[in-house]
Design an enzyme around this catalytic site. Sequence first.
Site, PDB file in Angstrom:
ATOM      1  CE  LYS A  69      -4.276  -1.996   0.121  1.00  0.00           C
ATOM      2  NZ  LYS A  69      -3.866  -3.038  -0.510  1.00  0.00           N
TER       3      LYS A  69
HETATM    4  C1  LIG Z   1     -10.159  -3.104  -1.582  1.00  0.00           C
HETATM    5  C2  LIG Z   1      -9.336  -3.792  -0.386  1.00  0.00           C
HETATM    6  N1  LIG Z   1     -10.089  -3.944   0.665  1.00  0.00           N
HETATM    7  C3  LIG Z   1      -8.983  -4.470   1.551  1.00  0.00           C
HETATM    8  C4  LIG Z   1      -7.889  -5.310   1.784  1.00  0.00           C
HETATM    9  C5  LIG Z   1      -7.345  -5.862   2.639  1.00  0.00           C
HETATM   10  O1  LIG Z   1      -6.385  -4.767   3.607  1.00  0.00           O
HETATM   11  P1  LIG Z   1      -5.387  -6.356   4.165  1.00  0.00           P
HETATM   12  O2  LIG Z   1      -4.691  -6.740   3.985  1.00  0.00           O
HETATM   13  O3  LIG Z   1      -4.955  -4.858   5.899  1.00  0.00           O
HETATM   14  O4  LIG Z   1      -6.119  -6.232   5.454  1.00  0.00           O
HETATM   15  C6  LIG Z   1      -7.639  -4.703   0.958  1.00  0.00           C
HETATM   16  C7  LIG Z   1      -6.301  -5.303   0.385  1.00  0.00           C
HETATM   17  O5  LIG Z   1      -5.345  -5.704  -0.412  1.00  0.00           O
HETATM   18  C8  LIG Z   1      -8.365  -4.284  -0.200  1.00  0.00           C
HETATM   19  O6  LIG Z   1      -7.418  -4.262  -2.281  1.00  0.00           O
END
Ligand SMILES: Cc1ncc(COP(=O)(O)O)c(C=O)c1O
Length: 391
Positions: A186
Site C-alpha cells: 500500500k
Molecule cells: C479493496 C481492499 N479491501 C481490503 C483489503 C484488505 O486489506 P488488509 O490486507 O490490510 O486486511 C485490501 C487489501 O489488499 C483491498 O485491496
Amino acid sequence: MTESNRYIPYALPLIGEEEIQAVTEVLRSDWITTGPKTKQFEADFAHFVDAPHAVALNSCTAALHLALLAAGVGPGDEVITTPLTFCATVNTILHVGATPVLADVDPVTLCLSPEAAAAKITPRTKAIIPVHYAGHPAEMDAFLALAQEHGLAIIEDAAHAVGTSYRGRKVGSIGDYTAFSFYATKNLTTAEGGMLTTPHAEAADRIRVMGLHGISRDAWKRYTAAGSWYYEVQEAGFKYNMTDMAAALGLAQMARFDAMQQVRRCYADRYNQAFAGLSALELPPGADEAKGDVHAWHLYVIRLNPEALTIDRDAFLDALKEEGVGTSVHFIPITHHPFYQRTLGVSPTDTPVATAAYSRMLSLPLYPKMTPDDVSEVIRRTTSLLERHRR
Ligand SMILES: Cc1ncc(COP(=O)(O)O)c(C=O)c1O
C-alpha cells in the site's frame, strides 16, 4: 541481466533509514506491542485525515469487521458492495452473519455505482461499502444521500485511499466508518496494519474494546506503573491490535507520505502522457481536481481494447512478464470465485460492467521506489508489446 530486460517488480515498499531507525528504537525501548507509538500514530493519522477518532488495528480486514459490528450489522441483514474488490470486503460481511449483495461498478471509475447500489436496496439493507478503487474517490455524496434516505451506515473500504479526497474532504472524514490498509504494497505501509476512523465517539470506544479481546480498559496500561492488574471482559472481542513496531513504521511513513505521493502522481502523469492516443488502451481516469477530488494513485489500472489487439489480457500479462515487467489484476471479481458462486449464488453475468472490465484490465508497476528509468522501461516494453500485437 541487461538494462533492457532487468525485472521490474509489480510493487515494492519504500523503507529508508528513518523507518529502520524508528522500528529499532521501539525494539530497544522494552515496549514492543500496543503502547505509546500506537497512540501517537492514531492521533497523527486522525489529524492527517481530519477524522474525530482513529483506532489502529492489525489490518484493514480487522477494521472492516469491527466497522460492521459497530454499525450493528448482523444475521438477517444485507450489505451492498462491489464485486471489484479484494475478498476481505465480502468475507467480513459473512463473518458478522450478514449477506453480501453485489451491485455493479461505474464503467469509468470502476468504483461501486450509486445507481446500481440504489437498485439493490431492500428493507433488510443495513449498510453500503463503497471501495475507493485504485485510490480514485467513490461517489460519496450519492452514497450519503442513500444512507440518509434509507437509514443505512456507510462503511468506506479505503484500502487504496490513504491520501484520497472527495469534494475537498479527505477520505477518513466522510462516512460513518472508514477502513484503511497499511499492507506491504500500500502507499503507506506498516508491513501489516490498518486504521478505522469514525466520527462516532461511542463506536470508537467499542471498536477499541472489541479490537483487544473485549477487555474494558486500555490493556496496555495494565503493565505500566500507572496501571492496575484488574480488567473486565465486556464482550467476546478479537485480537486485532497494532504493535508499536508497526506504529513506529507508520509514523515514519507518514513523515515522507507527501513526497511519496508526489512521485506516484508524477509517474502516473508520465504513463498518461506516454500512452495517450494509443487505441489499444483505455487509461485510468484522473480525479476531478476542479471539484476538490484527489486521486491517491495506489494503482495504475489500464484496460486493453481487444478489438485493437491480436492478444487477450491473460496472454498480454504473460508477455509482459517475459519482458520483465511485473503486473497484477485488481481484482478477480467476487462473482468469479467458485466459493461465492456456491454460497451466495452469484455469477459473472450479475454485474456485467465489472466482468467486462476484469477481462481487459491489468495493473502496471507504480510506486515511489521505482526510478524514472524503471518508468521509462515499463513504457517502452508495454508500447512495444502493444505494437507487436496490434491488429
Ligand atoms: C479493496 C481492499 N479491501 C481490503 C483489503 C484488505 O486489506 P488488509 O490486507 O490490510 O486486511 C485490501 C487489501 O489488499 C483491498 O485491496
